[in-house]
Each structure stands twice: as structure tokens, then as C-alpha cells.
Design a protein around this motif. Sequence first.
Motif, PDB file in Angstrom:
ATOM      1  N   VAL A 214     -59.489  59.332  -9.995  1.00 54.08           N
ATOM      2  CA  VAL A 214     -58.043  59.079 -10.089  1.00 54.08           C
ATOM      3  C   VAL A 214     -57.727  58.423 -11.425  1.00 54.08           C
ATOM      4  CG1 VAL A 214     -56.129  57.758  -9.111  1.00 54.08           C
ATOM      5  CG2 VAL A 214     -57.726  58.935  -7.600  1.00 54.08           C
ATOM      6  N   THR A 215     -56.779  59.005 -12.156  1.00 58.73           N
ATOM      7  CA  THR A 215     -56.393  58.520 -13.481  1.00 58.73           C
ATOM      8  C   THR A 215     -54.884  58.440 -13.574  1.00 58.73           C
ATOM      9  OG1 THR A 215     -58.333  59.559 -14.497  1.00 58.73           O
ATOM     10  CG2 THR A 215     -56.512  58.992 -15.971  1.00 58.73           C
ATOM     11  N   GLY A 216     -54.373  57.427 -14.257  1.00 55.52           N
ATOM     12  CA  GLY A 216     -52.944  57.324 -14.503  1.00 55.52           C
ATOM     13  C   GLY A 216     -52.654  57.142 -15.974  1.00 55.52           C
ATOM     14  N   VAL A 217     -51.627  57.822 -16.465  1.00 57.72           N
ATOM     15  CA  VAL A 217     -51.161  57.625 -17.849  1.00 57.72           C
ATOM     16  C   VAL A 217     -49.677  57.294 -17.815  1.00 57.72           C
ATOM     17  CG1 VAL A 217     -52.919  59.113 -18.874  1.00 57.72           C
ATOM     18  CG2 VAL A 217     -50.727  60.109 -18.214  1.00 57.72           C
ATOM     19  N   GLN A 218     -49.284  56.285 -18.573  1.00 54.54           N
ATOM     20  CA  GLN A 218     -47.895  55.854 -18.585  1.00 54.54           C
ATOM     21  C   GLN A 218     -47.017  56.777 -19.421  1.00 54.54           C
ATOM     22  OE1 GLN A 218     -46.069  52.788 -17.038  1.00 54.54           O
ATOM     23  NE2 GLN A 218     -44.911  54.648 -17.461  1.00 54.54           N
TER      24      GLN A 218
END
Length: 246
Positions: A214-218
Motif C-alpha cells: 500500500v502506497t500513498g502520494v499526496q
Amino acid sequence: MPAEARPRLAVIEVTRFRPHAPEYHAYVDTLNSRVRALAEVTGWEATRFAAADLGEAALLQLTDGADAIALMGGEDLAPEWYGGESGYRREGRHYEEADAAQLALVHRALDRGTPLLGVCRGHQLLNVALGGTLVQHLDGDTVHLNAGAPVEELMQHHTVDLDEGSRIHALLGSTVGVRSAHHQAIGRLATGVRVVGLASDGVVEAVEHESAPVTGVQWHPEDRGAPAGQLLSLLDGLSEQVRLAA
């Protein structure tokens, strides 16, 4: 999954209906359309799902067979989900039903080990789903939003430094140019989440789960002004995680 089958990508958005904000809706629709279109031409079977329109039960049912999830941008999360208060600057309309459905989707992805990419709101939602908080408004002139501009000009260009050894560093390198349009950010970091990317002002720009894919980018890799190949690299990263999980 049969060898000849294409991996299934669920592109999750807030809503397909914003009659109160047609210009904003048209812009968001363009961004989400670009994700689906690029995914389709690069080997995915990609389908868009609107969380507020479907509700939690239907969203979970319709995405049950997804091999990966892209959790896209949109309106602010309702403050109740992270212990915040209403009345903050630039507070707009909330979609609590979308929030609930998307939070449930994140929890299921974590339970199953489904690869997931969170973009802007999706990045913030990952942190909230695991018990973290948000900074409700970034005060002053920031590199993250061209405040007061027309919808098509809200994006700002800036750079993000990515941690060596992170999954996203392997995809994009050490320092990346990005396109942002957000007035909120990750506050207290959730358990199980680590920061892997920072803007020059210290705002958290990328996170990864410590054990799940799981990865998040703003920022918005799907924006037309984003560096060429950035969205493709992130989709390729999801594809590789699907392959490893097979």
C-alpha cells in the motif's frame, strides 16, 4: 488468475455527480479518466467506481474481484473520521457515505494484501483509516495549491525527496517533480505507516505501509502537467505487486 487474464484495477472516486460544482467536477473527471485510460492501454482491465453513489455494501461487492485499487482525489474527508472539528478554513462539502465506503475498502485491502495506490485524498485516507490525523489547512502561501486560481490552474509544481530503499524510490528516483493541489496534509502518522517522501516545507508527500503493498502520494501523477511517465511508473509498480501476490 489465469495467465491470459488482464489484472483488474478498480479506480475509486468520490462521486460521478457534482451539479453544484460543474467546473470542479469536469476537472476531477478528466484526472480520473486519464488513470483509467492509461491503465487500459498498458494491460489492465480498469473500471471506475464512485463511492458516494454506490455506498459501502455495493462498492465492496463490485470491487471484490479487483487485483489492485487506485484510490483517487476529491473532496476533504469529513472531520469526524479523524477527531477533527468543522469550521476550518476552505472547508467544503463532505461526502460521508463515500468516506465510509472508501475506508472500508482500505481495511479490506490491508486484510487481503491487495495492492493499493492512494492519490491526494486517497493518500490522506490511508492514514486516517489506520488511526492517523490530518492537518486541516495549510496556512499561508504554500507550494501545494495555487489558491484562488480557476480550477484548471490550481495545480502547483514543486519537488519531493523520496527515501532511498522505499518502493516508490525504486520507481521514481530520489527527487521528483510533482503537481499538487491540496490544502490539507497528513498530521499524526498512523501505526503501520511510514513516511517515504517529503516536500521542502516538511509536508508529508508519500507514505508506504510497513508490511502491506500500500502506497500513498499526496500529489497528482495523473495531471496533464505531471512529468512524462510518472503515472505509468506508479501503475507499473502496482502491476508488479499484483504479480508478486499471484
